[in-house]
Design an enzyme around this catalytic site. Structure first.
Site, PDB file in Angstrom:
ATOM      1  N   TYR A 183      -2.091  -1.075  10.652  1.00 47.26           N
ATOM      2  CA  TYR A 183      -1.956  -1.157   8.984  1.00 47.26           C
ATOM      3  C   TYR A 183      -0.647  -0.872   8.469  1.00 47.26           C
ATOM      4  CZ  TYR A 183      -3.999  -1.030   4.269  1.00 47.26           C
ATOM      5  OH  TYR A 183      -4.149  -1.176   2.923  1.00 47.26           O
ATOM      6  N   SER A 230       0.900  -1.183  -0.098  1.00 46.40           N
ATOM      7  CA  SER A 230       0.050   0.074   0.030  1.00 46.40           C
ATOM      8  C   SER A 230       0.994   1.176   0.093  1.00 46.40           C
ATOM      9  CB  SER A 230      -0.922  -0.030   1.290  1.00 46.40           C
ATOM     10  OG  SER A 230      -1.550   1.319   1.390  1.00 46.40           O
TER      11      SER A 230
HETATM   12  P1  NAD Z   1     -11.594  -6.410   0.366  1.00 44.20           P
HETATM   13  O1  NAD Z   1     -11.941  -6.277   1.744  1.00 44.20           O
HETATM   14  O2  NAD Z   1     -12.474  -6.012  -0.832  1.00 44.20           O
HETATM   15  O3  NAD Z   1     -11.078  -7.799   0.086  1.00 44.20           O
HETATM   16  C1  NAD Z   1     -10.081  -8.323   1.108  1.00 44.20           C
HETATM   17  C2  NAD Z   1     -10.134  -9.788   0.922  1.00 44.20           C
HETATM   18  O4  NAD Z   1      -9.308 -10.386   1.915  1.00 44.20           O
HETATM   19  C3  NAD Z   1     -11.351 -10.433   0.585  1.00 44.20           C
HETATM   20  O5  NAD Z   1     -11.364 -11.505  -0.337  1.00 44.20           O
HETATM   21  C4  NAD Z   1     -11.276 -11.221   2.036  1.00 44.20           C
HETATM   22  O6  NAD Z   1     -12.297 -12.481   2.174  1.00 44.20           O
HETATM   23  C5  NAD Z   1      -9.847 -11.846   2.273  1.00 44.20           C
HETATM   24  N1  NAD Z   1      -9.507 -12.019   3.787  1.00 44.20           N
HETATM   25  C6  NAD Z   1      -9.639 -10.978   4.741  1.00 44.20           C
HETATM   26  N2  NAD Z   1      -9.381 -11.685   5.856  1.00 44.20           N
HETATM   27  C7  NAD Z   1      -9.040 -13.001   5.581  1.00 44.20           C
HETATM   28  C8  NAD Z   1      -8.712 -14.181   6.067  1.00 44.20           C
HETATM   29  N3  NAD Z   1      -8.562 -14.166   7.377  1.00 44.20           N
HETATM   30  N4  NAD Z   1      -8.122 -15.269   5.375  1.00 44.20           N
HETATM   31  C9  NAD Z   1      -8.374 -15.160   4.119  1.00 44.20           C
HETATM   32  N5  NAD Z   1      -8.782 -14.068   3.394  1.00 44.20           N
HETATM   33  C10 NAD Z   1      -9.271 -13.002   4.139  1.00 44.20           C
HETATM   34  O7  NAD Z   1      -9.848  -5.422   0.268  1.00 44.20           O
HETATM   35  P2  NAD Z   1      -9.236  -4.682  -0.792  1.00 44.20           P
HETATM   36  O8  NAD Z   1      -9.449  -3.160  -0.717  1.00 44.20           O
HETATM   37  O9  NAD Z   1      -9.311  -5.441  -1.947  1.00 44.20           O
HETATM   38  O10 NAD Z   1      -7.860  -4.991  -0.304  1.00 44.20           O
HETATM   39  C11 NAD Z   1      -6.858  -5.905  -0.687  1.00 44.20           C
HETATM   40  C12 NAD Z   1      -5.411  -5.694  -0.634  1.00 44.20           C
HETATM   41  O11 NAD Z   1      -4.940  -4.312  -1.095  1.00 44.20           O
HETATM   42  C13 NAD Z   1      -5.154  -5.410   1.165  1.00 44.20           C
HETATM   43  O12 NAD Z   1      -3.888  -6.017   1.459  1.00 44.20           O
HETATM   44  C14 NAD Z   1      -5.339  -4.065   1.305  1.00 44.20           C
HETATM   45  O13 NAD Z   1      -4.368  -3.654   2.208  1.00 44.20           O
HETATM   46  C15 NAD Z   1      -4.577  -3.721  -0.049  1.00 44.20           C
HETATM   47  N6  NAD Z   1      -4.833  -2.161  -0.365  1.00 44.20           N
HETATM   48  C16 NAD Z   1      -5.770  -1.649  -0.708  1.00 44.20           C
HETATM   49  C17 NAD Z   1      -6.165  -0.356  -1.085  1.00 44.20           C
HETATM   50  C18 NAD Z   1      -7.613   0.130  -1.357  1.00 44.20           C
HETATM   51  O14 NAD Z   1      -7.758   1.488  -1.260  1.00 44.20           O
HETATM   52  N7  NAD Z   1      -8.724  -0.586  -1.189  1.00 44.20           N
HETATM   53  C19 NAD Z   1      -5.047   0.479  -0.974  1.00 44.20           C
HETATM   54  C20 NAD Z   1      -3.788  -0.050  -0.862  1.00 44.20           C
HETATM   55  C21 NAD Z   1      -3.738  -1.400  -0.501  1.00 44.20           C
END
Ligand code: NAD
Length: 264
Positions: free
Chosen positions: A159, A146
């Site tokens: 985080y 991130s």
């Molecule tokens: P999201 O909540 O849409 O998806 C998260 C996924 O992780 C889901 O499939 C969920 O089922 C899975 N998950 C959560 N806990 C789990 C566990 N204990 N075991 C197995 N699976 C698990 O989130 P997102 O926004 O798509 O985020 C995905 C990644 O991208 C994360 O690492 C997040 O930190 C990173 N990220 C997101 C953003 C953003 O703005 N959305 C920005 C930077 C980084």
């Protein structure tokens, strides 16, 4: 579908791919002919729907692992099972959760869950994937970190700590693998409009007593100069670049897609 099905198509395992960025990456890889192993917390009907979509729309093979990213043994078994499906070419460590709170009120169990899912699972999956990748002479490890792996925001201590950890881990593994054909890189997105961010928008709107539109403009995208969410398709293209032949010499880097956030 048998877990021992052999295939000449490349195979990607994406943790946390039943939603958001992970699901977008799964579609992006499938569109390029990759067989996909999905993982994430989801109901069986939802999993069947997602697998069916990948198979029908892209004609690839698709599997699902219910491994919980908080449990080392389940993560290791997920990777070893994926290996049996014709080998694992690309591991995308993407699963992640968020919790926003001043540190003095930060629940201990949230700290433990965030560091386990966002950081330790990256270690466990990478550790399990490397021997097979080395044996087959090809492997790409892509960690979805991130912009919070590079800079901080208040109230996101767990985080930010976990994501900084992912970037440090990425560099260390890249150096360890430098004399092999394997690479390890991080992708650092700014805000992407996924369920993880939707949760923050509604929380912040309640906390500040303002509309969700104002939260997006004045809170969420305040630090992102381009004032637009990062598109999941752009993240897919970046991941595919790292996974492909152009990615051969790219290792240990953090590819930042942050709308200018870290230029400040
Ligand atoms: P999201 O909540 O849409 O998806 C998260 C996924 O992780 C889901 O499939 C969920 O089922 C899975 N998950 C959560 N806990 C789990 C566990 N204990 N075991 C197995 N699976 C698990 O989130 P997102 O926004 O798509 O985020 C995905 C990644 O991208 C994360 O690492 C997040 O930190 C990173 N990220 C997101 C953003 C953003 O703005 N959305 C920005 C930077 C980084």
């Amino acid at each position: 579908m048998s877990s021992s099905t052999k295939s000449t198509s490349p195979h990607v395992l994406i943790t946390g791919s039943t939603s958001g960025i992970g699901w977008g990456l799964a579609r992006g890889f499938a569109a390029k002919g990759y067989n996909v192993t999905l993982n994430g917390l989801a109901e069986p009907a939802q999993v069947e729907k997602l697998l069916g979509e990948l198979r029908a729309e892209f004609g690839v093979q698709a599997w699902y692992s219910p491994a919980n990213m908080m449990r080392a043994a389940e993560i290791r078994d997920m990777v070893l099972e994926a290996e049996k499906r014709g080998g694992l070419d690309v591991l995308v460590n993407n699963a992640g959760i968020q919790h926003v709170s001043p540190v003095e009120d930060f629940p201990d169990e949230k700290w433990d869950a965030i560091t386990a899912i966002n950081l330790s699972s990256v270690f466990h999956a990478t550790k399990a994937a490397i021997p097979g990748m080395k044996a087959r002479g090809f492997g790409r490890i892509i960690n979805i970190a991130s912009v919070h792996g590079l800079v901080a925001s208040p109230f996101k201590s767990a985080y930010v700590a976990a994501k900084h950890g992912v970037i440090g881990f990425t560099k260390s593994i890249a150096l360890e693998l430098a004399d092999t054909p394997l690479t390890c890189n991080a992708i650092c997105p700014g805000y992407v409009r996924t369920p993880l961010v939707e949760g923050q928008i509604s929380q912040q709107a309640k906390a500040h007593g303002i509309s969700e539109e104002r939260v997006i403009r004045e809170v969420i995208l305040a630090a992102q100069p381009k004032k637009e969410f990062i598109e999941i398709e752009a993240l897919s293209e970046m991941a595919l670049l790292l996974a492909g032949s152009a990615g051969k010499a790219i290792t240990g880097v953090s590819m930042t897609l942050d709308g200018g956030w870290t230029a400040r």
